[in-house]
Write a protein that holds these residues in place. Sequence first.
Motif, mmCIF file in Angstrom:
data_model
loop_
_atom_site.group_PDB
_atom_site.id
_atom_site.type_symbol
_atom_site.label_atom_id
_atom_site.label_comp_id
_atom_site.label_asym_id
_atom_site.label_seq_id
_atom_site.Cartn_x
_atom_site.Cartn_y
_atom_site.Cartn_z
ATOM 1 N N SER A 50 0.860 -1.179 0.000
ATOM 2 C CA SER A 50 0.000 0.000 0.000
ATOM 3 C C SER A 50 0.899 1.233 0.000
ATOM 4 O O SER A 50 2.122 1.129 -0.066
ATOM 5 N N GLY A 51 0.282 2.399 0.123
ATOM 6 C CA GLY A 51 1.060 3.641 0.192
ATOM 7 C C GLY A 51 2.074 3.614 1.318
ATOM 8 O O GLY A 51 3.177 4.138 1.183
ATOM 9 N N SER A 52 1.714 2.956 2.455
ATOM 10 C CA SER A 52 2.629 2.948 3.614
ATOM 11 C C SER A 52 3.915 2.187 3.293
ATOM 12 O O SER A 52 4.987 2.494 3.812
ATOM 13 N N GLU A 58 10.703 4.836 1.726
ATOM 14 C CA GLU A 58 11.022 6.086 1.009
ATOM 15 C C GLU A 58 11.216 5.850 -0.486
ATOM 16 O O GLU A 58 12.185 6.303 -1.091
ATOM 17 N N ILE A 59 10.268 5.109 -1.062
ATOM 18 C CA ILE A 59 10.296 4.858 -2.510
ATOM 19 C C ILE A 59 9.178 5.678 -3.135
ATOM 20 O O ILE A 59 8.038 5.626 -2.666
ATOM 21 N N SER A 266 4.880 -6.656 7.591
ATOM 22 C CA SER A 266 5.578 -5.683 6.738
ATOM 23 C C SER A 266 7.085 -5.929 6.842
ATOM 24 O O SER A 266 7.562 -6.613 7.756
ATOM 25 N N TYR A 267 7.826 -5.359 5.920
ATOM 26 C CA TYR A 267 9.292 -5.491 5.886
ATOM 27 C C TYR A 267 9.918 -5.076 7.221
ATOM 28 O O TYR A 267 10.765 -5.780 7.774
ATOM 29 N N LEU A 268 9.479 -3.933 7.747
ATOM 30 C CA LEU A 268 10.086 -3.400 8.981
ATOM 31 C C LEU A 268 9.713 -4.244 10.199
ATOM 32 O O LEU A 268 10.513 -4.410 11.118
#
Length: 366
Positions: A50-52, A58-59, A266-268
């Motif tokens: 998604s946008g998040s 920061e892409i 998520s990745y993080l």
Amino acid sequence: MHNITIIAGARPNFMKIAPIIHAIQKAKAEGFDLDYRLVHTGQHYDKNMSGSFFEQLEIPEPHANLECSGGSQAEQTANIMISFEKELLAHPADIVLVVGDVTSTMACALVAQKLQTKVAHVEGGIRSDDWTMPEEINRLVTDSITNYFFTTSETANENLKKSGVNDEQIFFVGNTMIDTLLKQQPNFIQPQVWNDLNLFEGNYIVMTLHRPANVDEESQLKDMIDEIIANTQDLPLVFPVHPRTAKILERLHISHQRLHMVKPLSYLEFNYLVQRAKAVITDSGGITEEASVMRVPCLTLRDNTERPETITLGTNELVGTNPKNMKPYLDKLFAGNWKKGNDIPLWDGQTATRIITSLKELFSNN
């Protein structure tokens, strides 16, 4: 103005291209005549993107989404080629930059060469020598028509030279996935599951399984998970599960009080868990790289790997796909005898800068 079209087809591709985009923006701000266009083929529909997702890493949002998800391997390859041909004709580039080894990588390289546009392959030259893996076919085809190779290891360099690639086409730069990892490490996010399961550092194991060889053969999957449960003492097993795998596990009635199947993270959030885990059990190539850099023991449930440096220098061991192989490796882990790992050359967070420096030189010389 030198124009680079950057291709991404799946979530891991975006982790690999994020630092390259940041390096292009920096070069542009310093006055170099360089611009890029980010094309998402839409190969993998991923609701986590998604946008998040773009915000966190920061892409910038892609300039174009070709929306080529679904279909068989052949249909998807054809759809990507048809859509990308229109895209590249409408927005010509000096170089098409492809990353990794997904279908989009191969399909867009083919289109670019047919339109006489140079191709650069980030992560060129890696090989598993396993032709049953679609990714290996994608690598072989892409590398056979690539002009410039940005490589992650000396092994990749040797693979390319053996196939007849000239030294001046190979740029040993390191691993952009690690650029993203090192940049984002301070931003890792504690997932909800941390408190829900009362996790603390070193007292749990993270699992991921997604390859058809492991999850589609039902008795094999059940035996593998049974072996893992039997040999991990009393540690919680945190298993972010792909919906497809979840259905198979449900059908097999696989459950255990220590096995916690959670939604994909998520990745993080995922890397927050990996960094603090006692170990990772996986069949993913990218996770073996991240675990090695974070010095977390990694057990890979595959019979081969295209990333041998994670074994020779990192914290990874190739367990294989036979469930009976699990016990000795887990015994070694619990005995405290796991290897500590070393630094892997050029996996230092500066890979994207080296890629853009090389591209600037190529543009200046041509």
